[in-house]
Motif scaffolding. Structure first.
Motif, PDB file in Angstrom:
ATOM      1  N   ARG A  91      18.916  51.651  52.202  1.00  0.00           N
ATOM      2  CA  ARG A  91      18.700  51.753  51.041  1.00  0.00           C
ATOM      3  C   ARG A  91      19.165  50.630  49.897  1.00  0.00           C
ATOM      4  N   ARG A  92      18.382  50.244  48.611  1.00  0.00           N
ATOM      5  CA  ARG A  92      18.993  48.846  48.413  1.00  0.00           C
ATOM      6  C   ARG A  92      20.619  48.830  48.457  1.00  0.00           C
ATOM      7  N   PRO A  93      21.463  48.094  48.933  1.00  0.00           N
ATOM      8  CA  PRO A  93      22.015  47.411  48.638  1.00  0.00           C
ATOM      9  C   PRO A  93      21.958  46.923  47.363  1.00  0.00           C
ATOM     10  N   HIS A  94      23.846  47.076  46.796  1.00  0.00           N
ATOM     11  CA  HIS A  94      24.426  47.095  45.845  1.00  0.00           C
ATOM     12  C   HIS A  94      25.055  45.524  45.369  1.00  0.00           C
ATOM     13  N   TYR A  95      24.529  44.428  45.435  1.00  0.00           N
ATOM     14  CA  TYR A  95      25.390  42.716  45.862  1.00  0.00           C
ATOM     15  C   TYR A  95      25.844  42.311  43.932  1.00  0.00           C
ATOM     16  N   SER A  96      24.493  42.954  43.121  1.00  0.00           N
ATOM     17  CA  SER A  96      24.869  43.185  41.853  1.00  0.00           C
ATOM     18  C   SER A  96      26.434  43.815  41.218  1.00  0.00           C
ATOM     19  N   THR A  97      26.919  44.779  41.609  1.00  0.00           N
ATOM     20  CA  THR A  97      28.007  45.452  41.656  1.00  0.00           C
ATOM     21  C   THR A  97      29.043  45.412  42.534  1.00  0.00           C
ATOM     22  N   ALA A  98      28.848  44.483  43.703  1.00  0.00           N
ATOM     23  CA  ALA A  98      30.043  44.070  43.853  1.00  0.00           C
ATOM     24  C   ALA A  98      30.758  42.884  43.460  1.00  0.00           C
ATOM     25  N   MET A  99      29.792  41.976  42.851  1.00  0.00           N
ATOM     26  CA  MET A  99      29.578  40.878  41.994  1.00  0.00           C
ATOM     27  C   MET A  99      30.201  40.538  40.895  1.00  0.00           C
ATOM     28  N   GLY A 100      29.846  42.368  40.256  1.00  0.00           N
ATOM     29  CA  GLY A 100      30.063  42.343  39.180  1.00  0.00           C
ATOM     30  C   GLY A 100      32.185  43.156  39.203  1.00  0.00           C
ATOM     31  N   LEU A 101      31.907  43.196  40.098  1.00  0.00           N
ATOM     32  CA  LEU A 101      33.171  43.441  39.855  1.00  0.00           C
ATOM     33  C   LEU A 101      34.501  42.633  40.429  1.00  0.00           C
ATOM     34  N   VAL A 102      33.804  41.391  40.609  1.00  0.00           N
ATOM     35  CA  VAL A 102      34.299  40.754  40.407  1.00  0.00           C
ATOM     36  C   VAL A 102      34.919  40.103  39.933  1.00  0.00           C
ATOM     37  N   ALA A 103      33.975  38.986  38.701  1.00  0.00           N
ATOM     38  CA  ALA A 103      33.640  38.895  38.061  1.00  0.00           C
ATOM     39  C   ALA A 103      34.731  39.939  36.850  1.00  0.00           C
ATOM     40  N   LEU A 104      34.724  41.818  37.144  1.00  0.00           N
ATOM     41  CA  LEU A 104      35.931  42.567  36.423  1.00  0.00           C
ATOM     42  C   LEU A 104      37.667  42.369  36.981  1.00  0.00           C
ATOM     43  N   LEU A 219      44.246  31.362  30.880  1.00  0.00           N
ATOM     44  CA  LEU A 219      42.523  31.599  30.311  1.00  0.00           C
ATOM     45  C   LEU A 219      41.989  30.739  31.269  1.00  0.00           C
ATOM     46  N   GLY A 220      42.624  29.110  32.284  1.00  0.00           N
ATOM     47  CA  GLY A 220      41.249  28.870  33.007  1.00  0.00           C
ATOM     48  C   GLY A 220      40.670  29.519  34.503  1.00  0.00           C
ATOM     49  N   PHE A 221      41.263  30.874  34.753  1.00  0.00           N
ATOM     50  CA  PHE A 221      40.394  31.860  35.096  1.00  0.00           C
ATOM     51  C   PHE A 221      39.017  32.358  34.627  1.00  0.00           C
ATOM     52  N   LEU A 222      38.964  31.505  33.558  1.00  0.00           N
ATOM     53  CA  LEU A 222      37.535  31.921  32.222  1.00  0.00           C
ATOM     54  C   LEU A 222      36.184  31.634  33.853  1.00  0.00           C
ATOM     55  N   LEU A 223      36.667  30.194  34.103  1.00  0.00           N
ATOM     56  CA  LEU A 223      36.105  29.194  35.314  1.00  0.00           C
ATOM     57  C   LEU A 223      35.182  29.927  36.246  1.00  0.00           C
ATOM     58  N   PRO A 224      35.980  30.484  36.846  1.00  0.00           N
ATOM     59  CA  PRO A 224      35.361  31.228  38.175  1.00  0.00           C
ATOM     60  C   PRO A 224      34.783  32.993  37.623  1.00  0.00           C
ATOM     61  N   SER A 225      35.901  33.197  36.318  1.00  0.00           N
ATOM     62  CA  SER A 225      34.924  34.885  35.832  1.00  0.00           C
ATOM     63  C   SER A 225      33.572  34.490  35.872  1.00  0.00           C
ATOM     64  N   LEU A 226      33.347  33.011  35.527  1.00  0.00           N
ATOM     65  CA  LEU A 226      31.986  32.510  34.278  1.00  0.00           C
ATOM     66  C   LEU A 226      31.177  32.837  34.991  1.00  0.00           C
ATOM     67  N   ILE A 227      31.680  31.908  36.485  1.00  0.00           N
ATOM     68  CA  ILE A 227      30.891  31.933  37.613  1.00  0.00           C
ATOM     69  C   ILE A 227      30.335  33.712  38.343  1.00  0.00           C
ATOM     70  N   ALA A 228      31.571  33.573  38.540  1.00  0.00           N
ATOM     71  CA  ALA A 228      30.985  34.931  39.405  1.00  0.00           C
ATOM     72  C   ALA A 228      30.366  36.311  38.737  1.00  0.00           C
ATOM     73  N   VAL A 229      29.894  35.904  36.793  1.00  0.00           N
ATOM     74  CA  VAL A 229      29.240  37.095  36.337  1.00  0.00           C
ATOM     75  C   VAL A 229      27.951  36.515  36.094  1.00  0.00           C
ATOM     76  N   TYR A 230      27.819  34.610  36.591  1.00  0.00           N
ATOM     77  CA  TYR A 230      26.738  34.003  36.643  1.00  0.00           C
ATOM     78  C   TYR A 230      25.540  34.589  37.639  1.00  0.00           C
ATOM     79  N   ILE A 231      26.791  34.741  39.049  1.00  0.00           N
ATOM     80  CA  ILE A 231      26.079  34.868  40.416  1.00  0.00           C
ATOM     81  C   ILE A 231      26.187  37.165  40.892  1.00  0.00           C
ATOM     82  N   ALA A 232      26.736  37.587  39.269  1.00  0.00           N
ATOM     83  CA  ALA A 232      26.276  39.011  39.239  1.00  0.00           C
ATOM     84  C   ALA A 232      24.895  39.027  38.954  1.00  0.00           C
TER      85      ALA A 232
END
Length: 253
Positions: A91-104, A219-232
């Motif tokens: 079945r189709r792997p859910h890479y975007s879901t995994a990275m979305g959870l990282v961002a969350l 608030l500095g964690f916004l930087l990796p958060s936004l990167i994770a959103v982009y990767i997702a």
């Protein structure tokens, strides 16, 4: 990015995204250390701290510390269910879901810290208040590391450097040894370049994010958060492209 292997011909786009993930991990590790004095992707360190706490007779602290890496494991298990299990089930792997959870997870740390859910951002661990902080950062690291590990055929890891550095040392000996034919030597050279690049990207992520953390604290964690959103987002559209190619009878790497 999520549909290639290290031994495949890597595009600049794929390399950029893999290095960006290592950069993200450097940000998260630096943030965890500056916030509460712990490297969140370093499971070995938590095991060591457990022994130290036991030696000091602090059993409550020891139990608290030794359970934190379980969240890294939980992240790996969740990612494996979303990706690895799907692949083996055809079945189709859910890479975007995994990275979305990282961002969350990272966004929860960002705004949780801003709202005062954790202790002060001063590099001192107060386990009772920082336990959730450590759990979320370890969970995010486990999710990301498992996703990239599966995507690269267990060749690439981005959240820690011990294994990469070991592989680099072994690879350098192989690269300059006399037993390889020219094609194998070239493959080893490319692999060593990728390993070295990930180490540099991780270090740059730690250095660059430190300015944000020292200036804006949680608030500095916004930087990796936004990167994770982009990767997702990248993973989501890659998945759509792969699905469309499969339905039309084509194939993608």
């Amino acid at each position: 990015m999520f549909h290639v292997r290290e031994q495949d011909v890597l595009t600049r786009r794929t390399l950029f995204h893999w290095y960006l993930l290592a950069f993200l991990s450097g940000c998260v590790n630096a943030g965890g250390f500056l916030a509460c004095g712990r490297f969140v992707s370093h499971v070995t360190g938590f095991a060591t701290l457990f022994g130290v706490e036991v030696g000091h007779g602090n059993l409550e602290g020891a139990i608290g510390i030794v359970t934190v890496p379980l969240y890294f494991l939980a992240g790996v298990i969740i990612s494996a269910w979303l990706i690895d299990h799907q692949i083996y089930s055809k079945r189709r792997p859910h890479y975007s879901t995994a990275m979305g959870l990282v961002a969350l997870c990272l966004l929860a740390v960002t705004f949780g810290g801003w709202l005062g859910w954790f202790s002060t951002f001063d590099g001192t661990l107060v386990l009772r208040r920082d336990y959730v902080l450590l759990a979320l950062l370890c969970l995010a690291s486990g999710l990301q590391n498992a996703a990239v590990t599966t995507a690269s055929g267990h060749a690439v890891r981005t959240t820690h450097l011990t294994g990469i550095t070991t592989d680099l040392g072994l690879g350098l000996v192989r690269q300059f040894g006399r037993h390889l034919d020219p094609a194998e030597r070239e493959r080893e050279k490319l692999a060593n370049g990728l390993r070295f690049g990930k180490i540099i990207a991780f270090a740059l992520g730690s250095a660059a994010s430190s300015y944000f953390f020292m200036g804006f604290q949680f608030l500095g964690f916004l930087l990796p958060s936004l990167i994770a959103v982009y990767i997702a987002g990248v993973a989501y559209f890659e998945g759509l492209s792969q699905q469309a190619a499969s339905e039309s009878g084509g194939g993608v790497i």
